[in-house]
Design a protein around this motif. Sequence first.
Motif, mmCIF file in Angstrom:
data_model
loop_
_atom_site.group_PDB
_atom_site.id
_atom_site.type_symbol
_atom_site.label_atom_id
_atom_site.label_comp_id
_atom_site.label_asym_id
_atom_site.label_seq_id
_atom_site.Cartn_x
_atom_site.Cartn_y
_atom_site.Cartn_z
ATOM 1 N N TRP A 131 -26.825 -28.328 28.158
ATOM 2 C CA TRP A 131 -27.640 -28.335 26.940
ATOM 3 C C TRP A 131 -27.942 -29.796 26.575
ATOM 4 N N PRO A 132 -29.153 -30.175 26.195
ATOM 5 C CA PRO A 132 -30.325 -29.333 25.908
ATOM 6 C C PRO A 132 -31.423 -29.442 26.966
ATOM 7 N N PHE A 133 -31.048 -29.506 28.247
ATOM 8 C CA PHE A 133 -32.015 -29.821 29.299
ATOM 9 C C PHE A 133 -32.661 -28.585 29.934
ATOM 10 N N ALA A 134 -32.498 -27.424 29.337
ATOM 11 C CA ALA A 134 -33.164 -26.225 29.846
ATOM 12 C C ALA A 134 -33.642 -25.377 28.668
ATOM 13 N N THR A 135 -34.710 -24.629 28.897
ATOM 14 C CA THR A 135 -35.265 -23.755 27.862
ATOM 15 C C THR A 135 -35.655 -22.418 28.483
ATOM 16 N N LEU A 136 -35.259 -21.351 27.833
ATOM 17 C CA LEU A 136 -35.649 -20.002 28.264
ATOM 18 C C LEU A 136 -36.628 -19.431 27.248
ATOM 19 N N LYS A 137 -37.810 -18.989 27.742
ATOM 20 C CA LYS A 137 -38.822 -18.375 26.885
ATOM 21 C C LYS A 137 -39.165 -16.997 27.445
ATOM 22 N N VAL A 138 -39.167 -16.015 26.567
ATOM 23 C CA VAL A 138 -39.472 -14.647 26.999
ATOM 24 C C VAL A 138 -40.486 -14.034 26.041
ATOM 25 N N LEU B 75 -41.405 -14.226 31.588
ATOM 26 C CA LEU B 75 -40.136 -14.920 31.368
ATOM 27 C C LEU B 75 -40.247 -16.268 32.063
ATOM 28 N N GLU B 76 -39.970 -17.334 31.322
ATOM 29 C CA GLU B 76 -40.098 -18.683 31.866
ATOM 30 C C GLU B 76 -38.828 -19.483 31.587
ATOM 31 N N LEU B 77 -38.239 -19.986 32.653
ATOM 32 C CA LEU B 77 -37.057 -20.836 32.544
ATOM 33 C C LEU B 77 -37.431 -22.248 32.954
ATOM 34 N N ASN B 78 -37.368 -23.144 31.994
ATOM 35 C CA ASN B 78 -37.652 -24.550 32.271
ATOM 36 C C ASN B 78 -36.342 -25.237 32.590
ATOM 37 N N ALA B 79 -36.224 -25.743 33.823
ATOM 38 C CA ALA B 79 -34.965 -26.309 34.298
ATOM 39 C C ALA B 79 -35.046 -27.816 34.499
ATOM 40 N N SER B 80 -35.718 -28.507 33.571
ATOM 41 C CA SER B 80 -35.817 -29.964 33.599
ATOM 42 C C SER B 80 -36.386 -30.432 34.935
ATOM 43 N N ILE B 81 -35.755 -31.415 35.581
ATOM 44 C CA ILE B 81 -36.302 -31.969 36.822
ATOM 45 C C ILE B 81 -36.227 -30.981 37.985
ATOM 46 N N ARG B 82 -35.550 -29.869 37.812
ATOM 47 C CA ARG B 82 -35.503 -28.835 38.866
ATOM 48 C C ARG B 82 -36.783 -28.019 38.891
ATOM 49 N N GLY B 83 -37.558 -28.089 37.792
ATOM 50 C CA GLY B 83 -38.842 -27.395 37.750
ATOM 51 C C GLY B 83 -38.837 -26.171 36.845
ATOM 52 N N ASN B 84 -39.973 -25.491 36.797
ATOM 53 C CA ASN B 84 -40.136 -24.270 36.017
ATOM 54 C C ASN B 84 -40.002 -23.045 36.915
ATOM 55 N N PHE B 85 -39.370 -22.013 36.376
ATOM 56 C CA PHE B 85 -39.215 -20.758 37.094
ATOM 57 C C PHE B 85 -39.825 -19.659 36.215
ATOM 58 N N VAL B 86 -40.913 -19.079 36.701
ATOM 59 C CA VAL B 86 -41.691 -18.141 35.897
ATOM 60 C C VAL B 86 -41.688 -16.763 36.567
ATOM 61 N N PHE B 87 -41.499 -15.727 35.751
ATOM 62 C CA PHE B 87 -41.400 -14.361 36.277
ATOM 63 C C PHE B 87 -42.281 -13.411 35.481
ATOM 64 N N VAL C 38 -38.536 -13.021 43.674
ATOM 65 C CA VAL C 38 -39.402 -14.126 44.085
ATOM 66 C C VAL C 38 -38.712 -14.901 45.208
ATOM 67 N N LYS C 39 -39.232 -14.782 46.424
ATOM 68 C CA LYS C 39 -38.588 -15.368 47.599
ATOM 69 C C LYS C 39 -38.539 -16.889 47.538
ATOM 70 N N LYS C 40 -39.519 -17.488 46.876
ATOM 71 C CA LYS C 40 -39.596 -18.948 46.804
ATOM 72 C C LYS C 40 -38.484 -19.540 45.952
ATOM 73 N N TYR C 41 -37.919 -18.757 45.038
ATOM 74 C CA TYR C 41 -36.897 -19.249 44.119
ATOM 75 C C TYR C 41 -35.501 -19.058 44.694
ATOM 76 N N ILE D 263 -49.235 -16.569 36.106
ATOM 77 C CA ILE D 263 -47.863 -16.591 36.615
ATOM 78 C C ILE D 263 -47.847 -16.916 38.109
ATOM 79 N N SER D 264 -48.776 -16.354 38.862
ATOM 80 C CA SER D 264 -48.850 -16.630 40.305
ATOM 81 C C SER D 264 -49.110 -18.106 40.560
ATOM 82 N N GLN D 265 -49.991 -18.716 39.761
ATOM 83 C CA GLN D 265 -50.279 -20.145 39.901
ATOM 84 C C GLN D 265 -49.062 -20.992 39.554
ATOM 85 N N LEU D 266 -48.357 -20.612 38.485
ATOM 86 C CA LEU D 266 -47.161 -21.350 38.079
ATOM 87 C C LEU D 266 -46.058 -21.223 39.123
ATOM 88 N N GLN D 267 -45.922 -20.060 39.726
ATOM 89 C CA GLN D 267 -44.913 -19.879 40.767
ATOM 90 C C GLN D 267 -45.212 -20.750 41.979
#
Length: 219
Positions: free
Chosen positions: A19-26, A31-43, A68-71, A110-114
């Motif tokens: 905390w506070p380097f990640a954010t979960l938005k639903v 559903l979007e998980l922002n993981a700082s320098i690890r990137g965004n994970f969108v579902f 999502v196979k890429k994640y 979502i497809s573009q963000l993924q």
Amino acid sequence: MNTFEETGGVRIGGFKATWPFATLKVSEFKLELNASIRGNFVFKRSDIIAITPNTSILGSSIRITHRVKKYNKDIFFTFRGNAEERMAEIIQTGFLNYTEPTPNHIDQEISQLQAQTGFPIKIPVAIGIVVIWNLLFLSDFFNVFYTRKETEIFGIGVGTALAFVFLICISLLTSDVARQLMLKNGSSTAGIKPFLFFTAFITFILFIAGFLPQYLSNH
């Protein structure tokens, strides 16, 4: 429908951010998980197999099991508070039980963000920053410029390295030109702002409190 947003940390494979380097938005469709320098994970809803809450003496987390196979398959969002209560709030958004199909424009978004997910800084830029940082530190370690006394911690190399990283962070936060040069196409600093502010703050403090007084006393 309601929306849910929480600030916390993240565990993705071997990567961890507190905390506070990640954010979960639903929301009802995303559903979007922002993981700082690890990137965004969108579902989208069809990507999700299960969302599992867990509360223990070590803290609370939500595990996202997905298709999502890429994640990375091991994605955990960690936070303060009770996991069951947070899970109830996520259910209230309708994301897990809404029956209407996802609108085409959201599905395409979502497809573009993924496709854009991952480390947001261009790899050659990141490598260049790390190489310059290490070379500057090594220049002090071997006292290449003869600017560091044996009893001193900081020399001109360390001071320059701190100033260099501080300026990189400030440039990414304030300059469109810097962002275009250093970030991957389609990436933004929105997800890494806490990391950039934190890094800028630490390098600034070390420069002001550690290097600058020592440098001025020698001149």
